[in-house]
Scaffold this motif. Structure first.
Motif, PDB file in Angstrom:
ATOM      1  N   ARG A 110      -4.336  10.630  10.279  1.00 22.81           N
ATOM      2  CA  ARG A 110      -5.044   9.395  10.943  1.00 22.81           C
ATOM      3  C   ARG A 110      -5.533   8.557   9.764  1.00 22.81           C
ATOM      4  O   ARG A 110      -5.274   7.277   9.710  1.00 22.81           O
ATOM      5  CB  ARG A 110      -6.379   9.739  11.731  1.00 22.81           C
ATOM      6  N   ALA A 111      -6.000   8.960   8.596  1.00 24.79           N
ATOM      7  CA  ALA A 111      -6.401   8.342   7.652  1.00 24.79           C
ATOM      8  C   ALA A 111      -5.119   7.604   6.890  1.00 24.79           C
ATOM      9  O   ALA A 111      -5.134   6.349   6.637  1.00 24.79           O
ATOM     10  CB  ALA A 111      -7.174   9.093   6.616  1.00 24.79           C
ATOM     11  N   TYR A 112      -4.182   8.345   6.612  1.00 27.58           N
ATOM     12  CA  TYR A 112      -2.879   7.783   6.142  1.00 27.58           C
ATOM     13  C   TYR A 112      -2.324   6.652   6.965  1.00 27.58           C
ATOM     14  O   TYR A 112      -1.961   5.559   6.493  1.00 27.58           O
ATOM     15  CB  TYR A 112      -1.604   8.899   5.842  1.00 27.58           C
ATOM     16  N   LYS A 113      -2.193   6.954   8.256  1.00 27.40           N
ATOM     17  CA  LYS A 113      -1.920   5.894   9.296  1.00 27.40           C
ATOM     18  C   LYS A 113      -2.699   4.699   9.184  1.00 27.40           C
ATOM     19  O   LYS A 113      -2.140   3.503   9.197  1.00 27.40           O
ATOM     20  CB  LYS A 113      -1.661   6.305  10.641  1.00 27.40           C
ATOM     21  N   ARG A 114      -3.878   4.576   8.926  1.00 28.68           N
ATOM     22  CA  ARG A 114      -4.980   3.530   8.857  1.00 28.68           C
ATOM     23  C   ARG A 114      -4.647   2.730   7.577  1.00 28.68           C
ATOM     24  O   ARG A 114      -4.686   1.585   7.368  1.00 28.68           O
ATOM     25  CB  ARG A 114      -6.393   3.934   8.932  1.00 28.68           C
ATOM     26  N   THR A 115      -3.951   3.345   6.546  1.00 26.03           N
ATOM     27  CA  THR A 115      -3.748   2.629   5.205  1.00 26.03           C
ATOM     28  C   THR A 115      -2.351   1.991   5.320  1.00 26.03           C
ATOM     29  O   THR A 115      -2.273   1.178   4.329  1.00 26.03           O
ATOM     30  CB  THR A 115      -3.586   3.717   3.954  1.00 26.03           C
ATOM     31  N   GLU A 116      -1.696   2.339   6.086  1.00 27.02           N
ATOM     32  CA  GLU A 116       0.060   1.817   6.273  1.00 27.02           C
ATOM     33  C   GLU A 116      -0.173   0.302   5.964  1.00 27.02           C
ATOM     34  O   GLU A 116       0.663  -0.205   5.396  1.00 27.02           O
ATOM     35  CB  GLU A 116       0.914   2.449   7.326  1.00 27.02           C
ATOM     36  N   PRO A 117      -0.775  -0.141   7.093  1.00 28.71           N
ATOM     37  CA  PRO A 117      -0.712  -1.831   7.161  1.00 28.71           C
ATOM     38  C   PRO A 117      -1.189  -2.314   5.763  1.00 28.71           C
ATOM     39  O   PRO A 117      -0.528  -3.355   5.123  1.00 28.71           O
ATOM     40  CB  PRO A 117      -1.764  -2.128   8.107  1.00 28.71           C
TER      41      PRO A 117
END
Length: 143
Positions: A110-117
């Motif tokens: 989840r943390a990685y996905k939050r950083t993607e944008p």
């Protein structure tokens, strides 16, 4: 080989300088902005990204070092830090107890996905917004 190996023409020299900026300066610029915005360093996100893309979200320490161009000791520090924050878990290898594996936890995913944008925004701002579509295609072919 085109041209003399010991000299560069003007276009080659400019390309060489641009490539040097891309390799050395861009990661630093992205890293500084990225850490201020997300609270995760560029080094840490590179480890999370490789685990995110790995089968079962798991890699050995040596695989992570190889895939991120980080030293094994740096990988260990990042894994220990992220393990303490619940983003990764560490396991000893089943077949070879000398092997240490890190696995991306659901919180790490989840943390990685939050950083993607933010990653995409910074790459666009620092690099892609300065290139035409044709230049992007050419750069991809070269790199």
């Amino acid at each position: 080989m085109r041209g003399d190996a010991l000299s560069l023409n003007r276009d080659e020299e400019l390309f060489s300088r641009g490539l040097n900026w891309l390799v050395l300066r861009l990661p630093r610029a992205l890293g500084e902005d990225f850490e201020q915005t997300t609270g995760i360093s560029e080094t840490e996100i590179s480890v999370l990204a490789k685990l995110y893309d790995a089968p079962d979200g798991q890699l050995s320490m040596s695989q992570r070092a190889e895939r991120t161009s980080l030293s094994p000791s740096r990988i260990t520090r990042v894994v220990n830090l992220k393990n303490g924050r619940g983003l990764l878990s560490k396991q000893v290898g089943l077949g070879d107890r000398r092997m240490l594996y890190a696995t991306l936890t659901s919180e790490g995913r989840r943390a990685y996905k939050r950083t993607e944008p933010e990653v995409l925004r910074l790459i666009r701002r620092e690099l892609l917004d300065h290139m035409t579509s044709e230049e992007v295609v050419t750069a991809d072919a070269v790199l």
